[in-house]
Structures are given as C-alpha cells and as structure tokens.
Design an enzyme around this catalytic site. Sequence first.
Site, mmCIF file in Angstrom:
data_model
loop_
_atom_site.group_PDB
_atom_site.id
_atom_site.type_symbol
_atom_site.label_atom_id
_atom_site.label_comp_id
_atom_site.label_asym_id
_atom_site.label_seq_id
_atom_site.Cartn_x
_atom_site.Cartn_y
_atom_site.Cartn_z
ATOM 1 N N THR A 37 0.836 -1.203 0.000
ATOM 2 C CA THR A 37 0.000 0.000 0.000
ATOM 3 C C THR A 37 0.874 1.258 0.000
ATOM 4 O O THR A 37 0.600 2.223 -0.712
ATOM 5 C CB THR A 37 -0.939 -0.011 1.227
ATOM 6 O OG1 THR A 37 -1.776 -1.162 1.124
ATOM 7 C CG2 THR A 37 -1.804 1.241 1.289
ATOM 8 N N CYS A 78 -31.482 -15.779 -23.329
ATOM 9 C CA CYS A 78 -30.893 -15.475 -24.641
ATOM 10 C C CYS A 78 -30.481 -16.767 -25.366
ATOM 11 O O CYS A 78 -31.348 -17.464 -25.864
ATOM 12 C CB CYS A 78 -29.737 -14.507 -24.501
ATOM 13 S SG CYS A 78 -29.462 -13.583 -26.016
ATOM 14 N N HIS A 94 -32.058 -10.352 -21.670
ATOM 15 C CA HIS A 94 -31.237 -10.613 -20.477
ATOM 16 C C HIS A 94 -31.877 -9.974 -19.240
ATOM 17 O O HIS A 94 -31.504 -8.868 -18.852
ATOM 18 C CB HIS A 94 -29.825 -10.048 -20.666
ATOM 19 C CG HIS A 94 -29.024 -10.783 -21.680
ATOM 20 N ND1 HIS A 94 -28.289 -11.899 -21.374
ATOM 21 C CD2 HIS A 94 -28.852 -10.573 -23.005
ATOM 22 C CE1 HIS A 94 -27.680 -12.343 -22.465
ATOM 23 N NE2 HIS A 94 -28.014 -11.554 -23.466
ATOM 24 N N GLU A 119 -31.421 -10.562 -16.262
ATOM 25 C CA GLU A 119 -30.475 -10.410 -15.147
ATOM 26 C C GLU A 119 -29.959 -8.986 -14.981
ATOM 27 O O GLU A 119 -29.607 -8.582 -13.876
ATOM 28 C CB GLU A 119 -29.308 -11.392 -15.303
ATOM 29 C CG GLU A 119 -28.358 -11.140 -16.471
ATOM 30 C CD GLU A 119 -28.768 -11.840 -17.775
ATOM 31 O OE1 GLU A 119 -29.965 -12.172 -17.915
ATOM 32 O OE2 GLU A 119 -27.895 -12.037 -18.645
HETATM 33 N N1 GLN Z 1 -25.385 -16.019 -29.791
HETATM 34 C C1 GLN Z 1 -26.776 -15.712 -29.743
HETATM 35 C C2 GLN Z 1 -27.114 -14.528 -30.628
HETATM 36 O O1 GLN Z 1 -26.246 -13.783 -31.010
HETATM 37 C C3 GLN Z 1 -27.211 -15.439 -28.311
HETATM 38 C C4 GLN Z 1 -26.581 -14.229 -27.748
HETATM 39 C C5 GLN Z 1 -26.649 -14.184 -26.238
HETATM 40 O O2 GLN Z 1 -26.876 -15.190 -25.600
HETATM 41 N N2 GLN Z 1 -26.408 -13.014 -25.665
HETATM 42 O O3 GLN Z 1 -28.251 -14.339 -30.968
#
Ligand code: GLN
Length: 541
Positions: A192, A387, A516, A518
């Site tokens: 540090t 996805c 997504h 998430e």
């Molecule tokens: N590879 C897939 C696409 O491009 C899914 C992409 C992902 O899972 N973010 O559509």
Amino acid sequence: MQTRYVFVIGGVMSGVGKGATTAAIGRVLQSKGFTVTAVKIDPYVNVDAGTMNPVEHGEVFVTVDGDETDQDMGNYERFLGVDMTRDNYMTTGRVYQSVIERERNLEYGGRCVEVVPHVPEEVIRRIERAGTLSKADFVLVEVGGTVGEYQNVLFLEALRLLKLRDENAVRTILVSYLPVPPSIGEMKTKPTQHAVREVNHAGIRPDFIVCRSRDPIDGPRREKIATFCGVAREHIIAAPNVKTIYAIPQLFEEQGFGDAILKSFGMKPKASKLKDWYALTDTITSATEPVKIGVIGKYFETGAFVLSDVYLSVLEAIKHAAWANGRIPEIEWINSEDYEREPKKLEELRSLQGIIIPGGFGTRGIEGKISAIRFSREHEIPYFGLCYGMQCAVIEYARNILGWADANTEEMNPNTHHLMIHFMEGQRENTERGRYGGTLRLGAWPCALKHGSIAAEAYGAKTVNERHRHRYEFNNVYRENLECAGLMVSGESPDGELVEIVEIPDHPFFVGVQFHPEFQSRPLAPHPLFVQFIQAATQRA
Ligand code: GLN
C-alpha cells in the site's frame, strides 16, 4: 449544489472489489439525501467491452441505451437503483475516437492537438457531462486497473487537472489491498505504501485509503499507513471480507465514511437512511434453507482457475430472487462440454432444484446445453433460458418434440434445413463485412406479454422493457409448428415480428427469454421472472 467528484483508484492489484466499493460509497452518499451518479473508466483501447472475450474481461453489462460496458456498471445500478447509460462509461478507445473526430472537424481551431492536455480534457468533459445529465451532487469516477500501469496515466492526469481547476471539488480514494502472507501471519502495509508513492508521482495525494483485506485493519497498521502515506488516521477505512457485498454500505456507514467524505468537502455531516439495506442484510443472513441452482455455460476456465465473473449479473439475480424467497442461494457452475464428453453425467442434474442456461456465443458447448435442456424438460426440473438459453430451448423442442433431428441455429450450422434460429435482419451483412463492434441488437426493447402465461403472471404487466444483446432470432417460419406442438410464445415485440419469450405451460417452470433479465434485477427489487423461477425451484424436493 455544486457537483463534487470522488475518484476511486486502485492500488496493489485489481480484482479486490473496487467496483463494489465505489457503488457502496455511492449508496451511502445517496442515503444521505444526495443525487449520485458514477462513471467507469476502462483503460484499454477497445471502444467498448462488446468485442472482448468474457474470460479476459468478465461480463459484458448492457445498459438500457444499448452500450456494452463493464460489469462494474451493474454494481452501480444494483447499489444505486438507477439506470446507467453510455454517458457513464468510457474507454481509452472511446476518448481517443472523440478527440480524433473533433480534430477532423477542425474543432481545435488549427492548433496542434496533443496527448496532454487534449486527451485528459476530453476525459474531464465526459465526466462533467455525466454529472450534468443526471444533475448529480456527487459523481463517483472509478478508474479501472491499478496505479502505476502505463494505461492509467491519462486518467490520473484528468484527475489532477480537474482538481487544479477547483481544489474543493475533487477528492481521491485509493482502494488498496493488504495481504496477510500465510508464512508470516501478519498484515503487511508495504504494498500500500508503494501504491501511494505511485499516486504521489502522478501529482495526486489520496484523501482516503480503503483497506481491502481478509480481516479489519488494526491500530498499529492504521498508524503506519497514516504516517507513511500522509493520510489522516480517520480517513483510513477498513474493508475486510464480508459475507455479502450488500453489507458494505453498512460497514462504511458504521465507520463514518460518508460523513468523513462530506466533511472533507467542507460539508456538514448528515444522517443516512439505510434501513432498507440493513433489512436486506438481515434477510440474507437469516435464511437457513438452501435452493440449489445449476448454471450451465462455458467460458469458465482460465488456466488452472475458474471464473464466475463472466455471469456476474446472472449470479446476482439468482441471489436476489433466492433471498426474496427466504432461501440461501447455492449455485453450481457446470461446464456444458462435460455433457458432450460424458452424456451419463446428465444424471447429476436430478439433484438440482433449478437450471439456468445463460447467454453465450459460438458453437462450443451448445450440444451439451441442448442435452441438459432436454433432461430438465423431461424430468420436470425448473428451467430458465436466457438469450442463447432460449434459442437452445427452441432447438431442443424442434428436435425432440417435432422430431426434426437437424434443427439448429444459423450460428451453429447455416446449412441445416430446419433453421429454428436465424440471423436477424441486416445481421448477415454485418458479419460478412466484418462489422462486429456495437452491431448486435442491443439495449432495452418493449415486449408484449400473452395473457395468462407464466411470464404475464410473474410480471403482473401487459408490456415490459428488457435489455437485449443478440444477432440471431427465432425463425417465424416455424412459429406455428412449435405452437401447435405445445411451445407457447408468451412474449413478442409489440408489432408481433420478434419472439421474445417461449414457455411450456404444463411444466413446473420452463421459460426461455430472448433478452437478459439479469441486468435489471436489483437486491431491493429482484427480477419477477427470477423470483418465479426460484419459487418453482423451492417446490422441487
Ligand atoms: N449467440 C446468440 C445470438 O447472437 C445469443 C446471444 C446471447 O446469448 N447473448 O443471438
């Protein structure tokens, strides 16, 4: 109120939680009634994180406005409860791009454009813009990497110049790491001290040092750092390992960190409202029963080490939903390629209460994912596909219910007859011309939900907005076949053109989403689909 800038820089090594520290400081200041925003600086030359291998960089966090950014942006959103945009993120590549563009447009008035000051000035312009756009009282600026790295210099120079403009508007926090070498058993401060010397070389004195370590820093070592680094004793903050990162705001508040920052700016201390956060930590620590979720993906291994950062937001979303269900999240990382090498291993999935297949790209491991989906469908294990996990679910259904053995995605085999998943409009041209950066379908898009579906029930809404990152989509040619065979399309773009959610009605939980979810889950507002998925998982013995 005048905008203040708090820079967070790293010493000793990366990966010690600078992002979570920055986000937690933000939450503390916010809880004292201030408007807070954050800016993440990534020092590499890439324009964004979208073109990087996740094993090298970690998760690509997608913002509402479709920027492909660093995973720390997710931490800011989760702690601050606000959406970040592309104005909250910059890379060296992006900064240079603007400077060069401006030069081409004669905006420097014929002057010689120099690395210093013009590049740091562009950095400052971007930081100030982020503050102005969100009318922030405080802008937290996290500089990626560690001091002493060549790549960091121009950003530290921006810090120095901004402070030169207004001494009272800028403070610097160094997040450092204090190792306890097992052979000695004592916490060491020397790394540090060296880090601070590096910072001083750049013409900057840290105002605070956050001491990341296994255990809280003790008196003698605090004294040492204060003396050798020239930082006030009470500006040395202990940041020992904690059970959950969501306990960090409390950890800081108990040490008076927030008020110390206010005072350093000449402001009055203010009480914080962190009750909801304290309640969250209570919920997290009081759960007794686990819920066992398997996350099947790839990208995990790097040499002898296994990374889970690649799926950071997925991991956090599972945790949020588990806590909301009063459970301890127990996550198993599974490499889908295991099931290709050894199909018998699929049996291990029986011991899980739920399975998630998150996003992914390319061909490696996809057959293993498809076998796992079949197993969870046939054995009624709750399944949530995100996805690529949704696209694979569609392929699995076509292969094993419709009996189309050749069903596939164009990403995997463009020559197959049954292309269940194919290029989105314009995407073939993008890839043919090598236009990869920032050309996926990105950002938040509306999705209309089908009345009475699991999805509509979970959301309790008719339309939702979710974030995307993909190049391929559900092929509508086969929509009718799949629907007749029992795969329900429960979410689509409002014009009906894009399939966004598929589900199987007579299954404990089988949902695949093209987006997504998430990215939008927050500890105090867990994502409804994750909550529903975990609830179904808890019902499985
Ligand atoms: N590879 C897939 C696409 O491009 C899914 C992409 C992902 O899972 N973010 O559509």
